[in-house]
Design a protein around this motif. Structure first.
Motif, PDB file in Angstrom:
ATOM      1  N   ASP A  73       0.819  -1.211   0.000  1.00 23.18           N
ATOM      2  CA  ASP A  73       0.000   0.000   0.000  1.00 23.18           C
ATOM      3  C   ASP A  73       0.857   1.267   0.000  1.00 23.18           C
ATOM      4  O   ASP A  73       0.417   2.326  -0.437  1.00 23.18           O
ATOM      5  N   THR A 138      -5.589   3.842   1.677  1.00 25.84           N
ATOM      6  CA  THR A 138      -5.145   3.426   0.343  1.00 25.84           C
ATOM      7  C   THR A 138      -6.324   3.367  -0.619  1.00 25.84           C
ATOM      8  O   THR A 138      -6.245   3.826  -1.764  1.00 25.84           O
ATOM      9  N   PHE A 222      -5.300   1.200  -6.416  1.00 23.25           N
ATOM     10  CA  PHE A 222      -5.508   1.659  -5.041  1.00 23.25           C
ATOM     11  C   PHE A 222      -6.766   1.051  -4.423  1.00 23.25           C
ATOM     12  O   PHE A 222      -6.756   0.605  -3.262  1.00 23.25           O
ATOM     13  N   GLY A 226      -6.363  -1.614  -1.455  1.00 19.55           N
ATOM     14  CA  GLY A 226      -6.835  -1.085  -0.172  1.00 19.55           C
ATOM     15  C   GLY A 226      -7.949  -1.933   0.409  1.00 19.55           C
ATOM     16  O   GLY A 226      -7.986  -2.188   1.620  1.00 19.55           O
TER      17      GLY A 226
END
Length: 505
Positions: A73, A138, A222, A226
């Motif tokens: 991340d 993230t 992302f 995440g």
């Protein structure tokens, strides 16, 4: 204090078992625990190999998954940049580098406070909370619309990730003896190399989702990574182990056994003693703490330089987006292999310094080749292997060497947090070492990496000479009977300041 503890014989009364060998001293002295008797003699029904194997299965894998996702991340922004992040957010000049650097400001400042909080929250609570938060941040990075949003998410990512790495190293140190720690540290630390390789593979796959539901491929990197971290944090809440005296998967006798073997190796843990400002300042009176920071600081610069800019360097060799991500994987895989080989040899031979020098020499060779060769893509790509392998094989040995030489919760908590926190100032330097205007030769960046590798070698040499001198000094004073007035338990409560303690070299 119990009558049994009061009657514990002093080391002087048992001088016949004291080994004069400095290298063996850490494992042989003192031979009696505060509760009386060698720990193996006191627990004849406990199989040490079985207990260590149980610890290996319960402690290390969870922390590896945690740190793999944390590092993924942290550095997946380098993969996102290849898929158009800078163009979509209209980042000009050094704005991308600025977004990278804001991560390190809170990451450096909150290392020691985070380790202090670990004494008040159980590790499984603290680490899983940090993990959920950095996963959430993230994920939110996937929805930023400009430079300001990117900077804000990177800043808060640094805040919540600051407590992860030093806390994991600190926790591992409270489970393992020094002679068996390096393989475990390197396996844990090599989660970074696995994250780098896995990140490249994952990004090459996620990048193909470009345009799905109106989102670019870099946003999906992302969002998906995440989300995976958030889900994993819920699982690891129940899986991460706490300190030896707190876990439920060891029997009461096994808990006492684990405490006794660590007591014999590094002294009293002082687990429940409060960590105050005064006790923190006391730790910093030891010159080795400061040197330990520079040992790590020197390699952080090439480490983050590689992690953040290797994809861009590979792309500058004439590769497309997907091919760039795929070509970023093999150097990470080789770095993992070298890290585990050097760690195994380091534990087997019970040496640290020489196994810092060998991989740093490999790393240095890689960056020198990158500095001077600009007309052979195959040689340049091969040099990236050397740079990654050497850097990421040396770093876990440096941290393990320094961390496990510290005795007791206080010195380890403060010392480890300082080393990692101060060392990560190098991340600020790294992100401004490779600027877009210097592409594709990146002469300033490679030169800076070479300089900081030299700094790390110098700091490691100072530390090696210092602990070697301290071991000899303690040998000499012990032979003169300078410590005869101290009881065994008094010495063990001093941690690595114990006159019977011998530092790993």
């Amino acid at each position: 204090m119990s009558e049994e503890r009061k009657s514990t014989p002093s080391l002087h009364e048992h001088r016949d078992v004291t080994s004069p060998d400095v290298e063996k001293q850490y494992n042989l002295a003192p031979y009696l625990s505060a509760d009386g008797g060698d720990y193996k003699t006191r627990f004849p029904n406990v199989d040490e190999r079985k207990v260590v194997r149980k610890i290996d299965l319960r402690v290390i894998p969870c922390l590896c998954v945690l740190y793999l996702l944390a590092f993924l991340d942290r550095v997946n922004i380098s993969n996102a940049a290849v898929f158009g992040l800078k163009q979509d957010l209209k980042l000009g000049g050094n704005e991308f580098n600025t977004a990278l650097v804001v991560f390190f400001v809170p990451y450096v400042l909150f290392e020691i406070p985070s380790n202090a909080l670990l004494k008040h929250f159980k590790p499984h609570v603290w680490l899983s909370l940090c993990m959920f938060l950095f996963g959430l941040i993230t994920l939110l990075q996937g929805f930023v619309q400009g430079f300001g949003g990117l900077v804000a998410t990177r800043f808060f990512l640094g805040v919540v990730e600051s407590g992860v790495f030093p806390a994991c190293f600190y926790l591992i140190a409270m489970w393992y003896k020094r002679a068996e720690a390096q393989k475990r540290y390197s396996f844990f630390f090599s989660s970074t190399t696995l994250a780098g390789g896995f990140g490249g593979l994952l990004a090459s796959a996620i990048g193909k989702m470009d345009g799905l539901h109106g989102y670019r491929g870099w946003r999906w990197i992302f969002i998906i990574e995440g989300l995976v971290t958030c889900v994993a944090s819920g699982i690891l809440f129940f899986a991460i182990s706490d300190f030896p005296e707190e876990v439920t998967w060891l029997s009461p006798e096994e808990k006492e056994f684990v405490k006794a073997r660590l007591y014999e190796d590094v002294g009293h843990s002082k687990r429940h003693d409060p960590l105050t400002v005064k006790s923190v300042l006391e730790v910093f009176k030891d010159w080795k703490i400061i040197v330990g920071g520079f040992m790590y600081f020197g390699l952080i610069v090439p480490a983050y330089s590689y992690a953040y800019f290797a994809p861009s360097i590979i792309q500058s060799l004439g590769n497309g987006m997907i091919r760039t991500q795929l070509l970023s994987v093999p150097p990470w895989a080789c770095a993992f292999t070298l890290a585990m080989v050097t760690a195994t040899l380091s534990d087997w031979l019970r040496l640290r310094f020489v196994f810092v020098l060998i991989p740093t020499a490999i790393s240095l060779a890689g960056f020198i080749i990158l500095l001077v060769v600009h007309d052979n893509k195959h040689v340049q790509y091969a040099a990236l292997f050397l740079a990654a392998m050497g850097t990421y094989a040396a770093m876990p040995i440096i941290v393990c060497w320094f961390n496990t030489n510290l005795g007791g919760h206080h010195r380890r908590a403060v010392g480890t947090a300082f080393q990692v926190g101060f060392g990560n100032i190098g991340g600020i330097i790294a992100v401004f070492a490779f600027l877009a205007k210097d592409a594709p030769k990146y002469t300033p960046g490679y030169s800076i990496c070479i300089g900081f590798i030299a700094l790390s070698v110098a700091a490691n040499t100072v530390y090696f000479l210092g602990v070697s001198w301290e071991n000899r000094r303690r040998d000499r004073l012990q032979a003169q009977g300078a410590y005869e007035g101290m009881s065994h338990d008094e010495k063990k409560r001093m941690g690595d300041l114990n006159p019977d303690y011998r530092y790993f070299r």
